[in-house]
Design a protein around this motif. Structure first.
Motif, PDB file in Angstrom:
ATOM      1  N   SER A 109      45.053  47.129  40.143  1.00 56.85           N
ATOM      2  CA  SER A 109      44.933  46.432  38.855  1.00 56.85           C
ATOM      3  C   SER A 109      46.081  45.451  38.632  1.00 56.85           C
ATOM      4  O   SER A 109      45.859  44.351  38.115  1.00 56.85           O
ATOM      5  CB  SER A 109      44.868  47.438  37.704  1.00 56.85           C
ATOM      6  OG  SER A 109      46.083  48.154  37.586  1.00 56.85           O
ATOM      7  N   ALA A 112      45.490  42.412  40.879  1.00 55.49           N
ATOM      8  CA  ALA A 112      44.357  41.635  40.373  1.00 55.49           C
ATOM      9  C   ALA A 112      44.731  40.867  39.111  1.00 55.49           C
ATOM     10  O   ALA A 112      44.199  39.775  38.855  1.00 55.49           O
ATOM     11  CB  ALA A 112      43.173  42.555  40.091  1.00 55.49           C
ATOM     12  N   THR A 115      45.692  37.048  39.015  1.00 52.50           N
ATOM     13  CA  THR A 115      44.704  35.974  39.115  1.00 52.50           C
ATOM     14  C   THR A 115      44.643  35.181  37.815  1.00 52.50           C
ATOM     15  O   THR A 115      44.531  35.750  36.724  1.00 52.50           O
ATOM     16  CB  THR A 115      43.312  36.554  39.415  1.00 52.50           C
ATOM     17  OG1 THR A 115      43.382  37.333  40.608  1.00 52.50           O
ATOM     18  CG2 THR A 115      42.292  35.441  39.585  1.00 52.50           C
ATOM     19  N   HIS A 116      44.715  33.882  37.918  1.00 44.42           N
ATOM     20  CA  HIS A 116      44.650  33.016  36.737  1.00 44.42           C
ATOM     21  C   HIS A 116      43.209  32.572  36.469  1.00 44.42           C
ATOM     22  O   HIS A 116      42.369  32.514  37.367  1.00 44.42           O
ATOM     23  CB  HIS A 116      45.527  31.774  36.941  1.00 44.42           C
ATOM     24  CG  HIS A 116      46.984  32.090  37.023  1.00 44.42           C
ATOM     25  ND1 HIS A 116      47.734  32.503  35.945  1.00 44.42           N
ATOM     26  CD2 HIS A 116      47.842  32.057  38.073  1.00 44.42           C
ATOM     27  CE1 HIS A 116      48.985  32.707  36.314  1.00 44.42           C
ATOM     28  NE2 HIS A 116      49.076  32.443  37.605  1.00 44.42           N
ATOM     29  N   ASN A 117      42.943  32.250  35.224  1.00 43.43           N
ATOM     30  CA  ASN A 117      41.648  31.706  34.806  1.00 43.43           C
ATOM     31  C   ASN A 117      40.474  32.642  35.117  1.00 43.43           C
ATOM     32  O   ASN A 117      39.348  32.180  35.375  1.00 43.43           O
ATOM     33  CB  ASN A 117      41.400  30.343  35.480  1.00 43.43           C
ATOM     34  CG  ASN A 117      42.473  29.328  35.128  1.00 43.43           C
ATOM     35  OD1 ASN A 117      42.915  29.255  33.977  1.00 43.43           O
ATOM     36  ND2 ASN A 117      42.893  28.551  36.119  1.00 43.43           N
ATOM     37  N   ALA A 118      40.719  33.950  35.096  1.00 40.80           N
ATOM     38  CA  ALA A 118      39.631  34.905  35.315  1.00 40.80           C
ATOM     39  C   ALA A 118      38.786  34.997  34.052  1.00 40.80           C
ATOM     40  O   ALA A 118      39.297  34.922  32.930  1.00 40.80           O
ATOM     41  CB  ALA A 118      40.198  36.282  35.663  1.00 40.80           C
ATOM     42  N   THR A 119      37.486  35.126  34.236  1.00 38.88           N
ATOM     43  CA  THR A 119      36.604  35.299  33.085  1.00 38.88           C
ATOM     44  C   THR A 119      36.791  36.714  32.530  1.00 38.88           C
ATOM     45  O   THR A 119      37.400  37.573  33.173  1.00 38.88           O
ATOM     46  CB  THR A 119      35.136  35.107  33.486  1.00 38.88           C
ATOM     47  OG1 THR A 119      34.762  36.140  34.413  1.00 38.88           O
ATOM     48  CG2 THR A 119      34.925  33.741  34.134  1.00 38.88           C
ATOM     49  N   GLU A 122      35.305  39.198  34.913  1.00 38.26           N
ATOM     50  CA  GLU A 122      36.138  39.406  36.097  1.00 38.26           C
ATOM     51  C   GLU A 122      37.367  40.238  35.770  1.00 38.26           C
ATOM     52  O   GLU A 122      37.763  41.130  36.541  1.00 38.26           O
ATOM     53  CB  GLU A 122      36.553  38.049  36.675  1.00 38.26           C
ATOM     54  CG  GLU A 122      35.408  37.271  37.305  1.00 38.26           C
ATOM     55  CD  GLU A 122      35.795  35.860  37.675  1.00 38.26           C
ATOM     56  OE1 GLU A 122      35.126  35.276  38.545  1.00 38.26           O
ATOM     57  OE2 GLU A 122      36.773  35.330  37.088  1.00 38.26           O
ATOM     58  N   ALA A 123      37.990  39.961  34.617  1.00 37.13           N
ATOM     59  CA  ALA A 123      39.166  40.717  34.208  1.00 37.13           C
ATOM     60  C   ALA A 123      38.821  42.187  33.992  1.00 37.13           C
ATOM     61  O   ALA A 123      39.567  43.091  34.392  1.00 37.13           O
ATOM     62  CB  ALA A 123      39.761  40.120  32.936  1.00 37.13           C
ATOM     63  N   ARG A 125      36.336  43.824  35.370  1.00 38.43           N
ATOM     64  CA  ARG A 125      35.929  44.464  36.620  1.00 38.43           C
ATOM     65  C   ARG A 125      37.111  44.720  37.543  1.00 38.43           C
ATOM     66  O   ARG A 125      37.231  45.820  38.102  1.00 38.43           O
ATOM     67  CB  ARG A 125      34.898  43.592  37.342  1.00 38.43           C
ATOM     68  CG  ARG A 125      34.486  44.127  38.726  1.00 38.43           C
ATOM     69  CD  ARG A 125      33.426  43.265  39.358  1.00 38.43           C
ATOM     70  NE  ARG A 125      32.198  43.258  38.567  1.00 38.43           N
ATOM     71  CZ  ARG A 125      31.112  42.559  38.891  1.00 38.43           C
ATOM     72  NH1 ARG A 125      31.110  41.795  39.973  1.00 38.43           N
ATOM     73  NH2 ARG A 125      30.038  42.607  38.126  1.00 38.43           N
ATOM     74  N   TYR A 126      37.980  43.730  37.704  1.00 40.13           N
ATOM     75  CA  TYR A 126      39.026  43.829  38.719  1.00 40.13           C
ATOM     76  C   TYR A 126      40.384  44.293  38.195  1.00 40.13           C
ATOM     77  O   TYR A 126      41.236  44.731  38.969  1.00 40.13           O
ATOM     78  CB  TYR A 126      39.191  42.474  39.421  1.00 40.13           C
ATOM     79  CG  TYR A 126      37.930  42.012  40.095  1.00 40.13           C
ATOM     80  CD1 TYR A 126      37.388  42.730  41.166  1.00 40.13           C
ATOM     81  CD2 TYR A 126      37.248  40.883  39.652  1.00 40.13           C
ATOM     82  CE1 TYR A 126      36.217  42.313  41.778  1.00 40.13           C
ATOM     83  CE2 TYR A 126      36.077  40.457  40.265  1.00 40.13           C
ATOM     84  CZ  TYR A 126      35.561  41.181  41.329  1.00 40.13           C
ATOM     85  OH  TYR A 126      34.389  40.772  41.933  1.00 40.13           O
ATOM     86  N   ASP A 190      36.925  36.865  24.587  1.00 38.12           N
ATOM     87  CA  ASP A 190      37.913  36.722  25.669  1.00 38.12           C
ATOM     88  C   ASP A 190      39.291  37.239  25.262  1.00 38.12           C
ATOM     89  O   ASP A 190      40.299  36.803  25.808  1.00 38.12           O
ATOM     90  CB  ASP A 190      38.038  35.252  26.120  1.00 38.12           C
ATOM     91  CG  ASP A 190      36.898  34.861  27.057  1.00 38.12           C
ATOM     92  OD1 ASP A 190      36.206  35.775  27.561  1.00 38.12           O
ATOM     93  OD2 ASP A 190      36.705  33.656  27.290  1.00 38.12           O
TER      94      ASP A 190
END
Length: 233
Positions: A109, A112, A115-119, A122-123, A125-126, A190
């Motif tokens: 976590s 993960a 990571t930038h600009n994750a939806t 995605e945030a 899930r990962y 978001d």
């Protein structure tokens, strides 16, 4: 592979303390504002690596009788360690065995989260799911840990150092669980479900783990003290 019981215990304590300190630091808003979000994320990654290292070392300790059944003299003698074991009826081992994969989920976590600009999907899930799974495993591990040092779950034994450590860690796990739930990213906005709780839960949970790890050092000294001079457990 061999190790000295006293040094292995000290290493576990210090690895947990450093990992906890990283999570405490990473959740301080002033630190985030000073160094930026990416470096703050790296701080969490480093902390999770220390957590995992400490957790595996604790698992090795729990499955190696020569690392725990020692006294003031034998604690300094090197002995072989068991890198693999299966002791499901031993609550101390079971707590360590459940905790270890929990730390691995935190590794996933925290990496993960870089990571930038994750939806939001995605945030969740990962980042959120592994964080939640890790928090659940920490909570289960802490509950087993309490049972490993108490006759019953809600038995009060404040004079016992292992009991104090177990319950401080239990509180830390509850706070991490609250933080994990609050960290869910709501798809429609978001935004986190509870941003303040997420930060506060991480901060105070990590403080609890830091205290619990620090208590491992005096607890060890008390456990190996000669019976004639040792205080109550």
């Amino acid at each position: 592979m061999t190790a000295r019981p006293d040094r292995l215990n000290a290493m576990i304590a210090w690895l947990f303390m450093i990992g906890s300190a990283c999570f405490v630091l990473g959740s301080v808003p002033a630190y985030v504002n000073a160094i930026g979000g990416w470096v703050d994320g790296i701080t969490y990654v480093i902390g999770s690596v220390f957590f995992t290292s400490a957790s595996y070392a604790q698992l090795v300790q729990s499955q190696t009788p020569a690392m725990t059944g020692v006294d003031e003299v034998t604690q300094h003698e090197r002995a072989p360690v068991r890198l693999w074991g299966w002791l499901p009826h031993d609550r101390a081992w079971l707590a360590a065995a459940v905790q270890f994969p929990g730390t691995v989920f935190f590794n996933i976590s925290t990496v993960a989260a870089l990571t930038h600009n994750a939806t939001a999907a995605e945030a969740d899930r990962y980042v959120w799911r592994p964080d939640l799974f890790g928090s659940v495993l920490f909570l289960v591990s802490s509950a087993i840990g309490v049972l490993a040092v108490s006759r019953r779950f809600f038995t009060l034994e404040p004079q016992s150092m292992p009991w104090r450590i177990a319950w401080v860690n239990m509180l830390g796990s509850v706070l991490f669980m609250a933080s994990a739930v609050a960290s869910y990213v709501v798809p429609s906005t978001d935004e986190l479900l509870g941003a303040r709780l997420a930060v506060a839960g991480t901060f105070w949970g990590a403080v609890c783990f830091l205290v619990g790890a620090a208590l491992m050092l005096p607890a060890w000294r008390r456990a190996v003290a000669p019976a004639a001079t040792a205080p109550p457990p």
